[in-house]
Design an enzyme around this catalytic site. Structure first.
Site, PDB file in Angstrom:
ATOM      1  CD  GLU A  37      -3.477  -0.275 -12.318  1.00 10.36           C
ATOM      2  OE1 GLU A  37      -2.258  -0.086 -12.168  1.00 10.36           O
ATOM      3  OE2 GLU A  37      -4.342   0.278 -11.616  1.00 10.36           O
ATOM      4  CG  ASN A 184      -2.310  -1.566  -5.502  1.00 12.30           C
ATOM      5  OD1 ASN A 184      -1.182  -1.978  -5.750  1.00 12.30           O
ATOM      6  ND2 ASN A 184      -2.698  -0.331  -5.796  1.00 12.30           N
ATOM      7  CD  GLU A 185       0.678   1.973  -4.700  1.00 10.89           C
ATOM      8  OE1 GLU A 185      -0.046   2.962  -4.910  1.00 10.89           O
ATOM      9  OE2 GLU A 185       1.782   1.815  -5.252  1.00 10.89           O
ATOM     10  CD  GLU A 304       2.181  -0.921  -8.529  1.00 11.89           C
ATOM     11  OE1 GLU A 304       2.435   0.286  -8.750  1.00 11.89           O
ATOM     12  OE2 GLU A 304       1.087  -1.326  -8.132  1.00 11.89           O
TER      13      GLU A 304
HETATM   14  O1  AHR Z   1       1.488   1.541 -11.864  1.00  7.81           O
HETATM   15  C1  AHR Z   1       0.680   2.667 -11.757  1.00  7.81           C
HETATM   16  C2  AHR Z   1       0.095   2.834 -10.352  1.00  7.81           C
HETATM   17  O2  AHR Z   1       1.120   3.133  -9.463  1.00  7.81           O
HETATM   18  C3  AHR Z   1      -0.567   1.629  -9.760  1.00  7.81           C
HETATM   19  O3  AHR Z   1      -1.894   1.512 -10.135  1.00  7.81           O
HETATM   20  C4  AHR Z   1      -0.471   1.895  -8.291  1.00  7.81           C
HETATM   21  O4  AHR Z   1      -0.473   0.717  -7.524  1.00  7.81           O
HETATM   22  C5  AHR Z   1       0.791   2.702  -8.165  1.00  7.81           C
HETATM   23  O5  AHR Z   1       0.607   3.782  -7.348  1.00  7.81           O
END
Ligand code: AHR
Length: 513
Positions: A37, A184-185, A304
């Site tokens: 990331e 994402n999330e 993740e």
């Molecule tokens: O991995 C760190 C962060 O954790 C990521 O950006 C996010 O998707 C998660 O909350």
């Protein structure tokens, strides 16, 4: 309560039986994925540092590349994470001098876009053919149109505005990105463009449908819950899948573990939580499938996971700074032997569910919550957590054998009574078998007996253990090799039984041929 202190730990052996007739399923190599990331120093001064003495002509640190190859990662998710919810892919392509600097709201940093999409694909190629792309698209501040534009730029061979733009930028061959994350999330209140399940289900379905119009064969991951503790957990998955079931292949899971209030015993049992989250999400997927009368199965992308200390999702780590730093030191966790044992146990949990968890990404790869650390202008080294991952990736390919342990137990505050032994076993194509085992006892060695039925195994190739008299031992900038796995003697195979002793608080890899 600590095993071996207030309550004596039983010394009876832990046991299980392996039989080739009882298998869980085959391991998808992408179970050993990772994640890069634009966060802290993962990219800048992590994998990419043009001024470093070990950098190649493209600015990639070759010392880090070597460690990544040794780690054995397969698919690498990119470019976020929370970062992707503000990502404008077109900022990250074309001549470097023309690329804009942008505010990164997720981590309160300045993104220079010096490393972008083309550099990511070139970086994967340098790792080797095992490293495949897993690209996340921005469904936070953007939508269907931008996803399609990115897909056209990345994957269409030529003859359209965006594919020809890629070619003009110097990338004649399409990137061939097959695996895509639809945001994402999106359930997280910290996410830029956070949505309700109904809102996200709708945009995910629209995006998936349109992306399949370009290429029906893409593999798509819908966002599941960011964490099990969110009030919407499971309901979110059900609502999103109701909209997207026929359009996506996977639903995502994320989980980070750390000890709370010094409760090490519960921390050591983190995999109990991980396995229960997997079971719940599988049940939810299958429930929606049944409701829709569908024969299709949705699989899981645990994209993740890790041990992680101090994850502040509001970006507050930098929030009192108004200077929006470039590549600040964020989430640079230093991992102990204890952490490595928990990471090993989480790998066991993923492997035990390899029939449904087809993709998983250790978050992240370099510097930020990572198995590999670097110093700008200086060395790169392996954290303790590097070793269980590298061994699991190397020896954990093949058919997972069904392992049902009979083990002494201990009490935990969070998870109740938990087995001291956590284990799985994988049979490779050549018939060799590797047993992965964790002893969760902090106080006692654990004798292990494994009955081997019909596997034709005759010898112990090796028993490697990661353990230390000091569970807080770690590798650092000044002492890179304080912790490494070592060979254990005395492990035997006779009369169809494997016998071993697992040291207190240890990660073990026992190879049989
Ligand atoms: O991995 C760190 C962060 O954790 C990521 O950006 C996010 O998707 C998660 O909350």
């Amino acid at each position: 309560m600590s095993p071996g202190t207030a309550k004596p730990v039983p010394t009876r052996p832990a046991r299980f039986t392996l039989d080739p007739s009882f298998t869980v399923g085959g391991v998808d190599p992408r179970l050993f994925g990772s994640f890069v990331e634009h966060l802290g120093r993962c990219v800048y001064t992590g994998i990419f540092e043009p001024d470093h003495p070990a950098a190649d002509e493209a600015g990639i640190r070759t010392d880090v590349l070597e460690l990544i190859r040794e780690l054995g990662v397969t698919t690498i998710r990119y470019p976020g994470g929370n970062y992707v919810s503000g990502y404008k892919w077109e900022d990250s392509v074309g001549p470097v001098e023309d690329r804009p600097h942008r505010l990164d709201l997720a981590w309160r940093s300045t993104e220079t876009n010096r490393f972008g999409l083309s550099e990511y694909i070139a970086f994967l190629k340098k790792i080797g053919p095992q490293a495949t792309p897993m690209m996340a698209i921005n469904l936070g501040t953007r939508g269907v149109a931008e996803a399609l534009e990115l897909q056209e730029y990345a994957n269409h061979p030529q003859g359209t505005a965006l594919s020809d733009l890629r070619r003009a930028h110097g990338d004649k061959d399409p990137f061939g990105i097959r695996l895509w994350c639809l945001g994402n999330e999106m359930d997280g209140h910290w996410q830029t463009g956070h949505k309700t399940a109904a809102e996200y289900g709708r945009i995910a379905a629209e995006t998936a449908r349109a992306m399949r119009q370009i290429d029906p064969s893409v593999e798509l991951v819908a966002c599941g819950s960011s964490a099990q503790w969110l009030p919407t957990f499971a309901e979110w998955e059900a609502t999103v899948l109701q909209e997207t079931y026929d359009l996506v292949d996977y639903i995502s899971l994320h989980a980070y573990y750390e000890p709370h209030d010094g409760d090490i015993d519960s921390f050591l049992a983190s995999a109990v939580d991980m396995e229960s989250v997997i079971d719940t999400v599988v049940a939810t997927c299958d429930h929606v499938g049944a409701r829709l009368k569908s024969k299709k199965k949705i699989n899981l992308s645990f994209d993740e996971w890790n041990v992680c200390y101090g994850l502040d999702l509001t970006g507050a780590e930098n929030s009192d700074s108004q200077d929006w730093p470039q590549a600040p030191r964020v989430l640079e966790n230093s991992y102990s032997v204890l952490d490595a044992v928990v990471v090993g146990s989480l790998l066991i949990a993923l492997t035990r569910h390899a029939d449904r968890v087809r993709v998983a990404c250790l978050a992240q790869l370099v510097n930020a919550i990572a198995p590999i650390m670097t110093e700008p202008g200086g060395p790169a080294w392996r954290q303790t957590t590097f070793f269980p991952f590298a061994q699991a990736s190397k020896y954990g390919r093949g058919q997972v054998l069904d392992v049902r342990v009979d083990s002494p137990t201990y009490e935990t505050q969070k998870h109740g009574e938990v087995d001291l032994l956590h284990a799985t076993a994988v049979r490779a194509e050549d018939g060799s078998v590797t047993v992965f085992a964790v002893n969760r006892s902090r106080a006692r060695s654990l004798p292990l007996h494994v009955t081997l039925n019909g596997l034709g195994l005759t010898s112990v190739v090796g028993h490697s253990a990661l353990a230390d008299a000091d569970p807080d031992a770690r590798n650092t900038l000044t002492d890179h090799d304080r912790v490494t796995p070592r060979q254990v003697s005395g492990t035997t195979l006779g009369d169809g039984t494997l016998s071993a002793v697992l040291e207190p608080l240890s990660w073990n890899v026992i190879r049989l041929a």
